[in-house]
Scaffold this motif. Structure first.
Motif, PDB file in Angstrom:
ATOM      1  N   THR A  15       0.807  -1.210   0.000  1.00  0.00           N
ATOM      2  CA  THR A  15       0.000   0.000   0.000  1.00  0.00           C
ATOM      3  C   THR A  15       0.839   1.258   0.000  1.00  0.00           C
ATOM      4  OG1 THR A  15      -0.109  -0.082   2.403  1.00  0.00           O
ATOM      5  CG2 THR A  15      -1.908  -1.132   1.188  1.00  0.00           C
ATOM      6  N   ILE A  16       2.169   1.130   0.092  1.00  0.00           N
ATOM      7  CA  ILE A  16       3.043   2.295   0.076  1.00  0.00           C
ATOM      8  C   ILE A  16       3.019   2.908  -1.317  1.00  0.00           C
ATOM      9  CG2 ILE A  16       5.423   3.081   0.348  1.00  0.00           C
ATOM     10  CD1 ILE A  16       5.812   0.737   2.280  1.00  0.00           C
ATOM     11  N   ALA A  17       2.882   4.240  -1.389  1.00  0.00           N
ATOM     12  CA  ALA A  17       2.753   4.915  -2.681  1.00  0.00           C
ATOM     13  C   ALA A  17       4.075   5.447  -3.214  1.00  0.00           C
ATOM     14  CB  ALA A  17       1.752   6.049  -2.545  1.00  0.00           C
ATOM     15  N   HIS A  18       5.190   5.139  -2.566  1.00  0.00           N
ATOM     16  CA  HIS A  18       6.486   5.625  -3.021  1.00  0.00           C
ATOM     17  C   HIS A  18       6.890   4.947  -4.321  1.00  0.00           C
ATOM     18  CE1 HIS A  18       7.039   7.533   0.830  1.00  0.00           C
ATOM     19  NE2 HIS A  18       6.804   6.389   1.439  1.00  0.00           N
ATOM     20  N   ALA A  19       7.547   5.693  -5.182  1.00  0.00           N
ATOM     21  CA  ALA A  19       8.096   5.127  -6.413  1.00  0.00           C
ATOM     22  C   ALA A  19       9.611   5.140  -6.269  1.00  0.00           C
ATOM     23  CB  ALA A  19       7.649   5.928  -7.624  1.00  0.00           C
ATOM     24  N   ASP A  20      10.213   3.963  -6.051  1.00  0.00           N
ATOM     25  CA  ASP A  20      11.651   3.879  -5.861  1.00  0.00           C
ATOM     26  C   ASP A  20      12.090   2.423  -5.829  1.00  0.00           C
ATOM     27  OD1 ASP A  20      10.796   3.014  -3.321  1.00  0.00           O
ATOM     28  OD2 ASP A  20      11.240   4.914  -2.376  1.00  0.00           O
ATOM     29  N   PHE A  21      13.411   2.199  -5.711  1.00  0.00           N
ATOM     30  CA  PHE A  21      13.974   0.866  -5.518  1.00  0.00           C
ATOM     31  C   PHE A  21      14.570   0.856  -4.127  1.00  0.00           C
ATOM     32  CE2 PHE A  21      16.682  -2.741  -5.650  1.00  0.00           C
ATOM     33  CZ  PHE A  21      16.242  -3.557  -6.679  1.00  0.00           C
ATOM     34  N   ARG A  22      14.022  -0.002  -3.266  1.00  0.00           N
ATOM     35  CA  ARG A  22      14.453  -0.062  -1.867  1.00  0.00           C
ATOM     36  C   ARG A  22      14.975  -1.444  -1.526  1.00  0.00           C
ATOM     37  NH1 ARG A  22      11.361   2.605   2.421  1.00  0.00           N
ATOM     38  NH2 ARG A  22      10.657   0.527   2.936  1.00  0.00           N
ATOM     39  N   VAL A  23      15.897  -1.480  -0.569  1.00  0.00           N
ATOM     40  CA  VAL A  23      16.399  -2.736  -0.023  1.00  0.00           C
ATOM     41  C   VAL A  23      16.186  -2.694   1.483  1.00  0.00           C
ATOM     42  CG1 VAL A  23      18.430  -4.175   0.367  1.00  0.00           C
ATOM     43  CG2 VAL A  23      18.090  -3.066  -1.839  1.00  0.00           C
ATOM     44  N   CYS A  24      15.580  -3.761   1.999  1.00  0.00           N
ATOM     45  CA  CYS A  24      15.344  -3.874   3.435  1.00  0.00           C
ATOM     46  C   CYS A  24      16.174  -5.021   3.988  1.00  0.00           C
ATOM     47  CB  CYS A  24      13.864  -4.115   3.719  1.00  0.00           C
ATOM     48  SG  CYS A  24      12.846  -2.705   3.232  1.00  0.00           S
ATOM     49  N   ASN A  25      16.755  -4.795   5.148  1.00  0.00           N
ATOM     50  CA  ASN A  25      17.629  -5.766   5.792  1.00  0.00           C
ATOM     51  C   ASN A  25      16.871  -6.404   6.956  1.00  0.00           C
ATOM     52  OD1 ASN A  25      19.617  -7.191   7.081  1.00  0.00           O
ATOM     53  ND2 ASN A  25      20.903  -5.422   7.540  1.00  0.00           N
ATOM     54  N   ALA A  26      16.424  -7.627   6.763  1.00  0.00           N
ATOM     55  CA  ALA A  26      15.694  -8.344   7.814  1.00  0.00           C
ATOM     56  C   ALA A  26      16.618  -9.227   8.644  1.00  0.00           C
ATOM     57  CB  ALA A  26      14.574  -9.171   7.193  1.00  0.00           C
ATOM     58  N   THR A  27      17.935  -9.019   8.527  1.00  0.00           N
ATOM     59  CA  THR A  27      18.885  -9.794   9.317  1.00  0.00           C
ATOM     60  C   THR A  27      19.230  -9.026  10.588  1.00  0.00           C
ATOM     61  OG1 THR A  27      20.991  -8.886   8.493  1.00  0.00           O
ATOM     62  CG2 THR A  27      19.897 -10.559   7.115  1.00  0.00           C
ATOM     63  N   GLN A  28      20.086  -9.619  11.396  1.00  0.00           N
ATOM     64  CA  GLN A  28      20.550  -8.976  12.624  1.00  0.00           C
ATOM     65  C   GLN A  28      21.945  -8.371  12.460  1.00  0.00           C
ATOM     66  OE1 GLN A  28      18.519  -8.483  15.312  1.00  0.00           O
ATOM     67  NE2 GLN A  28      17.047  -9.289  13.828  1.00  0.00           N
ATOM     68  N   GLU A  29      22.422  -8.290  11.209  1.00  0.00           N
ATOM     69  CA  GLU A  29      23.760  -7.769  10.931  1.00  0.00           C
ATOM     70  C   GLU A  29      23.707  -6.611   9.945  1.00  0.00           C
ATOM     71  OE1 GLU A  29      26.147  -8.989  12.712  1.00  0.00           O
ATOM     72  OE2 GLU A  29      25.081 -10.767  13.420  1.00  0.00           O
ATOM     73  N   LEU A  30      24.719  -5.757   9.982  1.00  0.00           N
ATOM     74  CA  LEU A  30      24.866  -4.676   9.015  1.00  0.00           C
ATOM     75  C   LEU A  30      25.152  -5.284   7.645  1.00  0.00           C
ATOM     76  CD1 LEU A  30      25.184  -1.595   8.484  1.00  0.00           C
ATOM     77  CD2 LEU A  30      27.625  -1.915   8.961  1.00  0.00           C
ATOM     78  N   VAL A  31      24.499  -4.766   6.595  1.00  0.00           N
ATOM     79  CA  VAL A  31      24.678  -5.281   5.239  1.00  0.00           C
ATOM     80  C   VAL A  31      25.097  -4.137   4.323  1.00  0.00           C
ATOM     81  CG1 VAL A  31      23.495  -6.328   3.265  1.00  0.00           C
ATOM     82  CG2 VAL A  31      22.994  -7.127   5.574  1.00  0.00           C
ATOM     83  N   GLY A  32      26.097  -4.393   3.468  1.00  0.00           N
ATOM     84  CA  GLY A  32      26.510  -3.444   2.429  1.00  0.00           C
ATOM     85  C   GLY A  32      25.866  -3.851   1.118  1.00  0.00           C
ATOM     86  N   VAL A  33      25.260  -2.889   0.412  1.00  0.00           N
ATOM     87  CA  VAL A  33      24.492  -3.183  -0.792  1.00  0.00           C
ATOM     88  C   VAL A  33      24.994  -2.342  -1.957  1.00  0.00           C
ATOM     89  CG1 VAL A  33      22.177  -3.145  -1.803  1.00  0.00           C
ATOM     90  CG2 VAL A  33      22.463  -3.708   0.608  1.00  0.00           C
TER      91      VAL A  33
END
Length: 142
Positions: A15-33
Motif C-alpha cells: 500500500t506504500i505509494a512511493h516510487a523507488d527501488f528499496r532494499v530492506c535488511n531483515a537480518t541482525q547484521e549490518l549489510v553493504g548493498v
C-alpha cells in the motif's frame, strides 16, 4: 553464495505509494548493498549503501526507468553474500562505475549480481534475510 545466507523472493503489491527501488535488511547484521542498472550512458554500478539490521534504504529515488536491476550485498560481519551470475564492477569504498567490462584492468573488483525483473513497475523492494528465516521477499508497487 555462502552458507547461512540466501535470497529468494515473492512478489506482491503493497500500500506504500512511493516510487523507488528499496532494499530492506531483515537480518541482525549490518549489510553493504550495491546496485547495477542500464542507463542511457551504458551500464552503471553504484554502492555502497550500509543497511542496518531491520532497516530499509532507498537506492534509486523516483519511478524506475529500467525493467531490470541487479543487486549484490554482503554481510559486513559474517562475510556472507547475496549474489548472482551477472558480473559487474565494484570498489571497496563508495563508488559509481560506468561499464561492466575489464573491472580488474580499471582498478576495480568484480562481483556477481542477481537480476531482478521489475516488470516495468514504478517501485520495487528487495528484502534480505538469513537462510534460517522462512522467506526473502521482493515487493513491487504500482
Amino acid at each position: 553464495m555462502l552458507a547461512g545466507l540466501t535470497v529468494g523472493f515473492t512478489v506482491g503489491a503493497t500500500t506504500i505509494a512511493h516510487a523507488d527501488f528499496r532494499v530492506c535488511n531483515a537480518t541482525q547484521e549490518l549489510v553493504g548493498v550495491s546496485i547495477g542498472y542500464r542507463a542511457r550512458t551504458g551500464w552503471i554500478t553504484e554502492g555502497w549503501w550500509h543497511v542496518e539490521p531491520t532497516k530499509c534504504k532507498t537506492l534509486i529515488e523516483g519511478p524506475l526507468a529500467s525493467r531490470y536491476y541487479y543487486l549484490y550485498a554482503e554481510d559486513a560481519l559474517r562475510g556472507g553474500r547475496w549474489d548472482g551470475p551477472v558480473n559487474m564492477c565494484v570498489a571497496e569504498r563508495e563508488f559509481k562505475i560506468t561499464g561492466v567490462n575489464d573491472c580488474y584492468a580499471r582498478g576495480f573488483q568484480k562481483s556477481g549480481f542477481r537480476e531482478y525483473d521489475t516488470g516495468n513497475q514504478q517501485s520495487w523492494m528487495v528484502q534480505l534475510i538469513d537462510e534460517a528465516q522462512s522467506s526473502d521477499t521482493n515487493t513491487n508497487t504500482q
